[in-house]
Design a protein around this motif. Structure first.
Motif, PDB file in Angstrom:
ATOM      1  N   ASN A  88      -1.859 122.795 -17.405  1.00 40.00           N
ATOM      2  CA  ASN A  88      -1.648 122.030 -16.457  1.00 40.00           C
ATOM      3  C   ASN A  88      -0.369 121.548 -17.139  1.00 40.00           C
ATOM      4  OD1 ASN A  88      -2.194 119.504 -15.543  1.00 40.00           O
ATOM      5  ND2 ASN A  88      -4.069 119.722 -15.011  1.00 40.00           N
ATOM      6  N   LYS A  89       0.715 121.465 -16.269  1.00 37.67           N
ATOM      7  CA  LYS A  89       2.093 120.868 -16.675  1.00 37.67           C
ATOM      8  C   LYS A  89       1.933 119.144 -16.933  1.00 37.67           C
ATOM      9  CE  LYS A  89       4.149 125.632 -15.149  1.00 37.67           C
ATOM     10  NZ  LYS A  89       3.321 126.214 -16.254  1.00 37.67           N
ATOM     11  N   LYS A  90       1.180 118.480 -16.755  1.00 37.26           N
ATOM     12  CA  LYS A  90       0.782 117.281 -16.017  1.00 37.26           C
ATOM     13  C   LYS A  90      -0.163 117.187 -16.948  1.00 37.26           C
ATOM     14  CE  LYS A  90      -1.839 113.559 -13.672  1.00 37.26           C
ATOM     15  NZ  LYS A  90      -1.749 112.926 -12.997  1.00 37.26           N
ATOM     16  N   HIS A  91      -0.394 118.303 -18.029  1.00 40.90           N
ATOM     17  CA  HIS A  91      -1.422 117.433 -19.660  1.00 40.90           C
ATOM     18  C   HIS A  91      -1.053 117.865 -20.825  1.00 40.90           C
ATOM     19  CE1 HIS A  91      -4.141 114.511 -17.170  1.00 40.90           C
ATOM     20  NE2 HIS A  91      -3.939 115.551 -16.044  1.00 40.90           N
ATOM     21  N   TRP A  92      -0.394 119.254 -20.439  1.00 40.45           N
ATOM     22  CA  TRP A  92       0.304 120.114 -21.719  1.00 40.45           C
ATOM     23  C   TRP A  92       1.529 120.247 -21.544  1.00 40.45           C
ATOM     24  CZ3 TRP A  92      -3.222 121.916 -25.224  1.00 40.45           C
ATOM     25  CH2 TRP A  92      -4.455 122.250 -25.410  1.00 40.45           C
ATOM     26  N   CYS A 122      -0.940 116.219 -24.047  1.00 37.72           N
ATOM     27  CA  CYS A 122      -0.395 115.021 -24.119  1.00 37.72           C
ATOM     28  C   CYS A 122      -0.720 114.014 -23.112  1.00 37.72           C
ATOM     29  CB  CYS A 122       1.113 115.942 -23.837  1.00 37.72           C
ATOM     30  SG  CYS A 122       2.206 114.055 -25.009  1.00 37.72           S
ATOM     31  N   GLU A 123      -0.500 112.538 -23.405  1.00 41.61           N
ATOM     32  CA  GLU A 123      -1.115 111.813 -22.320  1.00 41.61           C
ATOM     33  C   GLU A 123       0.423 112.138 -21.302  1.00 41.61           C
ATOM     34  OE1 GLU A 123       0.141 108.975 -20.074  1.00 41.61           O
ATOM     35  OE2 GLU A 123       1.023 108.940 -21.264  1.00 41.61           O
ATOM     36  N   PRO A 124       0.187 112.079 -20.141  1.00 48.53           N
ATOM     37  CA  PRO A 124       1.208 112.180 -19.030  1.00 48.53           C
ATOM     38  C   PRO A 124       2.186 111.246 -19.266  1.00 48.53           C
ATOM     39  CG  PRO A 124      -0.562 112.562 -17.981  1.00 48.53           C
ATOM     40  CD  PRO A 124      -1.461 111.924 -19.570  1.00 48.53           C
ATOM     41  N   PHE A 125       2.302 110.345 -19.284  1.00 46.69           N
ATOM     42  CA  PHE A 125       3.511 109.791 -19.517  1.00 46.69           C
ATOM     43  C   PHE A 125       4.766 109.809 -20.205  1.00 46.69           C
ATOM     44  CE2 PHE A 125       5.390 106.167 -20.646  1.00 46.69           C
ATOM     45  CZ  PHE A 125       6.901 106.416 -19.458  1.00 46.69           C
ATOM     46  N   ARG A 126       3.479 110.151 -21.225  1.00 48.45           N
ATOM     47  CA  ARG A 126       4.404 110.705 -22.890  1.00 48.45           C
ATOM     48  C   ARG A 126       5.160 111.723 -22.895  1.00 48.45           C
ATOM     49  NH1 ARG A 126       1.958 110.483 -28.598  1.00 48.45           N
ATOM     50  NH2 ARG A 126       2.911 111.179 -29.984  1.00 48.45           N
ATOM     51  N   TYR A 167      13.649 115.795 -25.686  1.00 49.51           N
ATOM     52  CA  TYR A 167      13.725 116.691 -26.211  1.00 49.51           C
ATOM     53  C   TYR A 167      14.373 118.117 -25.276  1.00 49.51           C
ATOM     54  CZ  TYR A 167      11.923 114.139 -29.648  1.00 49.51           C
ATOM     55  OH  TYR A 167      11.996 112.299 -31.246  1.00 49.51           O
ATOM     56  N   PRO A 168      15.053 118.811 -25.767  1.00 49.53           N
ATOM     57  CA  PRO A 168      15.035 120.603 -24.803  1.00 49.53           C
ATOM     58  C   PRO A 168      13.810 121.444 -25.690  1.00 49.53           C
ATOM     59  CG  PRO A 168      16.745 120.200 -26.258  1.00 49.53           C
ATOM     60  CD  PRO A 168      16.229 118.682 -25.717  1.00 49.53           C
ATOM     61  N   GLU A 169      13.584 121.372 -26.598  1.00 49.42           N
ATOM     62  CA  GLU A 169      12.759 122.466 -27.509  1.00 49.42           C
ATOM     63  C   GLU A 169      11.276 122.040 -26.728  1.00 49.42           C
ATOM     64  OE1 GLU A 169      15.749 121.114 -29.825  1.00 49.42           O
ATOM     65  OE2 GLU A 169      14.647 119.841 -28.822  1.00 49.42           O
ATOM     66  N   ILE A 170      11.114 120.600 -25.770  1.00 50.30           N
ATOM     67  CA  ILE A 170       9.365 120.137 -24.818  1.00 50.30           C
ATOM     68  C   ILE A 170       9.759 120.844 -23.269  1.00 50.30           C
ATOM     69  CG2 ILE A 170       7.926 118.579 -25.158  1.00 50.30           C
ATOM     70  CD1 ILE A 170       9.020 117.768 -27.329  1.00 50.30           C
ATOM     71  N   LYS A 171       8.495 122.366 -22.900  1.00 51.87           N
ATOM     72  CA  LYS A 171       8.956 121.852 -21.448  1.00 51.87           C
ATOM     73  C   LYS A 171       7.801 121.713 -21.466  1.00 51.87           C
ATOM     74  CE  LYS A 171      13.083 124.447 -21.338  1.00 51.87           C
ATOM     75  NZ  LYS A 171      14.216 123.491 -22.276  1.00 51.87           N
ATOM     76  N   PRO A 172       7.317 121.804 -19.822  1.00 52.18           N
ATOM     77  CA  PRO A 172       5.647 121.968 -19.670  1.00 52.18           C
ATOM     78  C   PRO A 172       5.257 122.764 -20.067  1.00 52.18           C
ATOM     79  CG  PRO A 172       7.678 120.957 -17.307  1.00 52.18           C
ATOM     80  CD  PRO A 172       8.089 121.832 -19.135  1.00 52.18           C
ATOM     81  N   GLY A 173       3.516 122.785 -20.391  1.00 51.35           N
ATOM     82  CA  GLY A 173       3.049 123.660 -20.394  1.00 51.35           C
ATOM     83  C   GLY A 173       3.627 125.103 -19.781  1.00 51.35           C
ATOM     84  N   TYR A 174       2.985 125.827 -20.963  1.00 50.74           N
ATOM     85  CA  TYR A 174       3.301 127.353 -19.840  1.00 50.74           C
ATOM     86  C   TYR A 174       1.530 128.020 -20.184  1.00 50.74           C
ATOM     87  CZ  TYR A 174       4.066 132.075 -20.071  1.00 50.74           C
ATOM     88  OH  TYR A 174       4.674 134.133 -19.735  1.00 50.74           O
ATOM     89  N   HIS A 175       1.962 128.293 -18.556  1.00 48.25           N
ATOM     90  CA  HIS A 175       0.481 128.671 -18.234  1.00 48.25           C
ATOM     91  C   HIS A 175      -0.938 126.836 -18.637  1.00 48.25           C
ATOM     92  CE1 HIS A 175       1.233 132.608 -17.273  1.00 48.25           C
ATOM     93  NE2 HIS A 175       1.889 133.056 -18.557  1.00 48.25           N
TER      94      HIS A 175
END
Length: 114
Positions: free
Chosen positions: A71-75, A49-53, A61-69
């Protein structure tokens, strides 16, 4: 096969792999990952995902979290528990696929026919 993996498989150049074991279905376009479906526990999908988005979606949405394992900026890791609409999930999958296509070289895109 779940409906989201079936959707991914309709996208040009997509393949299904399991490099992290049988509990994670990894969707790749060419050699690059764009969706990781976890079947270990509650079903989730991790999407580029694009970082700002990405930040905006996490705030909405509480169902959407930083990428598990990842890069949390891009996933983002998205819960597939039924709280998000099919349209929202499909849009996030499309966005992830499109970002990966845009990051490819002209030669890589040519090899998958885009």
């Amino acid at each position: 096969m779940n409906k989201w993996i079936e959707l991914c498989m309709t996208k040009r150049g997509t393949s299904l792999t399991n490099p992290f074991g049988p509990e994670v279905d990894v969707m790749k376009v060419g050699t690059k990952m764009y969706a990781l479906f976890s079947t270990d526990g509650a079903p989730t999908v991790s999407l580029k995902c694009e970082p700002f988005r990405a930040d905006s979606l996490r705030e909405q949405y509480p169902e959407i979290k930083p990428g598990y394992h990842l890069n949390k900026k891009h996933w983002n890791t998205v819960s597939l528990d039924g709280n998000l609409t099919d349209e929202e999930i499909e849009a996030m999958i499309d966005h992830s696929y499109d970002l990966v296509i845009l990051s490819m070289t002209k030669n890589e895109r040519s090899n998958i026919g885009t």
